[in-house]
Design a protein around this motif. Structure first.
Motif, mmCIF file in Angstrom:
data_model
loop_
_atom_site.group_PDB
_atom_site.id
_atom_site.type_symbol
_atom_site.label_atom_id
_atom_site.label_comp_id
_atom_site.label_asym_id
_atom_site.label_seq_id
_atom_site.Cartn_x
_atom_site.Cartn_y
_atom_site.Cartn_z
ATOM 1 N N ALA A 41 -85.759 -40.112 52.551
ATOM 2 C CA ALA A 41 -86.376 -40.788 53.690
ATOM 3 C C ALA A 41 -86.572 -42.257 53.334
ATOM 4 N N PRO A 42 -85.962 -43.146 54.109
ATOM 5 C CA PRO A 42 -86.111 -44.568 53.804
ATOM 6 C C PRO A 42 -87.514 -45.056 54.156
ATOM 7 N N PRO A 43 -87.921 -46.183 53.590
ATOM 8 C CA PRO A 43 -89.242 -46.727 53.910
ATOM 9 C C PRO A 43 -89.225 -47.399 55.285
ATOM 10 N N TYR A 44 -90.409 -47.647 55.800
ATOM 11 C CA TYR A 44 -90.512 -48.399 57.050
ATOM 12 C C TYR A 44 -90.195 -49.862 56.781
ATOM 13 N N GLY A 45 -89.587 -50.506 57.757
ATOM 14 C CA GLY A 45 -89.274 -51.926 57.661
ATOM 15 C C GLY A 45 -89.807 -52.659 58.874
ATOM 16 N N ARG A 46 -89.148 -53.708 59.215
ATOM 17 C CA ARG A 46 -89.546 -54.489 60.371
ATOM 18 C C ARG A 46 -89.255 -53.717 61.652
ATOM 19 N N ALA A 47 -89.842 -54.145 62.741
ATOM 20 C CA ALA A 47 -89.620 -53.485 64.029
ATOM 21 C C ALA A 47 -88.293 -53.924 64.643
ATOM 22 N N VAL A 48 -87.637 -52.991 65.287
ATOM 23 C CA VAL A 48 -86.409 -53.281 66.017
ATOM 24 C C VAL A 48 -86.720 -54.320 67.097
ATOM 25 N N THR A 49 -85.830 -55.276 67.281
ATOM 26 C CA THR A 49 -86.032 -56.299 68.307
ATOM 27 C C THR A 49 -85.548 -55.785 69.662
ATOM 28 N N LEU A 50 -85.936 -56.471 70.712
ATOM 29 C CA LEU A 50 -85.474 -56.098 72.043
ATOM 30 C C LEU A 50 -83.954 -56.234 72.131
ATOM 31 N N ALA A 51 -83.393 -57.283 71.539
ATOM 32 C CA ALA A 51 -81.935 -57.469 71.555
ATOM 33 C C ALA A 51 -81.232 -56.299 70.864
ATOM 34 N N GLU A 52 -81.776 -55.866 69.723
ATOM 35 C CA GLU A 52 -81.199 -54.719 69.016
ATOM 36 C C GLU A 52 -81.357 -53.444 69.832
ATOM 37 N N ASP A 144 -81.009 -52.767 57.429
ATOM 38 C CA ASP A 144 -81.247 -53.255 56.067
ATOM 39 C C ASP A 144 -81.860 -52.184 55.167
ATOM 40 N N GLY A 145 -81.450 -50.931 55.372
ATOM 41 C CA GLY A 145 -81.910 -49.825 54.541
ATOM 42 C C GLY A 145 -83.322 -49.348 54.827
ATOM 43 N N LYS A 146 -83.927 -49.858 55.898
ATOM 44 C CA LYS A 146 -85.296 -49.480 56.230
ATOM 45 C C LYS A 146 -85.377 -49.036 57.687
ATOM 46 N N ILE A 147 -86.414 -48.245 57.991
ATOM 47 C CA ILE A 147 -86.607 -47.739 59.350
ATOM 48 C C ILE A 147 -87.146 -48.862 60.223
ATOM 49 N N ALA A 148 -86.344 -49.255 61.218
ATOM 50 C CA ALA A 148 -86.742 -50.303 62.159
ATOM 51 C C ALA A 148 -87.234 -49.699 63.470
ATOM 52 N N GLY A 149 -87.076 -48.393 63.611
ATOM 53 C CA GLY A 149 -87.484 -47.707 64.826
ATOM 54 C C GLY A 149 -86.719 -46.420 64.968
ATOM 55 N N ALA A 150 -86.655 -45.935 66.206
ATOM 56 C CA ALA A 150 -85.933 -44.688 66.470
ATOM 57 C C ALA A 150 -85.459 -44.683 67.917
ATOM 58 N N ALA A 171 -74.965 -48.080 66.373
ATOM 59 C CA ALA A 171 -74.693 -49.429 66.851
ATOM 60 C C ALA A 171 -75.442 -50.513 66.061
ATOM 61 N N VAL A 172 -76.474 -50.140 65.311
ATOM 62 C CA VAL A 172 -77.229 -51.142 64.547
ATOM 63 C C VAL A 172 -77.180 -50.912 63.042
#
Length: 173
Positions: A41-52, A144-150, A171-172
């Motif tokens: 399970a990867p660690p949490y990272g930054r939040a996914v952006t609206l563009a992403e 970038d190897g981290k959870i940006a969202g779902a 796609a991301v």
């Protein structure tokens, strides 16, 4: 016996009876199953952006259209907060909540919802595990190897929802 003493006796009998009735039921309650750890399970990272999120939803929608399925597609941040939700014309109304809950489950527990579905099928997890939706269609967004969202997808069978969610997640990556 005074009225006050009578009421106190009735209260005492009621409490004792409740304890006798509840005691065996509590003793028979099975402990809640622990959530098995997700492998790698990867660690949490930054939040996914609206563009992403728009890129994720567009890829998922393209796959849904290719397959001829009507879906609701939802993207959340790592904490489960909504970023974007899209209901394709004609998709069933019940899928709005289901897609969101699949995305939240994936983000909150750092694994795809199919993990819970398989655990329920295998008998290692109770189907009503609090907080998790055990139906395929929720996938992590790894940047970038981290959870940006779902992403959560709903509108077809679990397998169909999973295919759409994976197309969006890819796609991301």
């Amino acid at each position: 016996m005074s009225r006050k003493a009578t009421l106190a006796l009735i209260a005492l009998i009621a409490l004792g009876g409740a304890a006798l009735v509840a005691g065996p039921a509590l003793a028979q309650t099975a402990p809640a199953a622990a959530v098995p750890a997700a492998p790698h399970a990867p660690p949490y990272g930054r939040a996914v952006t609206l563009a992403e999120a728009k890129t994720v939803v567009a890829a998922a929608e393209a796959e849904a259209r290719k397959q001829g399925w009507l879906m609701v597609i939802t993207v959340v941040e790592p904490n489960g907060a909504l970023v974007m939700s899209q209901k394709m014309d004609g998709a069933q109304y019940g899928s709005n909540d289901v897609a969101r809950r699949k995305a939240e489950t994936s983000a909150n527990f750092r694994r795809p919802t199919s993990y819970f579905q398989e655990a329920v099928k295998g008998g290692t997890l109770n189907a009503i595990f609090t907080g998790a939706l055990a139906i395929e269609g929720g996938e992590l967004l790894i940047i970038d190897g981290k959870i940006a969202g779902a992403i959560g997808a709903s509108g077809g069978s679990g397998a169909q929802d999973g295919l759409i969610a994976r197309a969006g997640a890819a796609a991301v990556k």
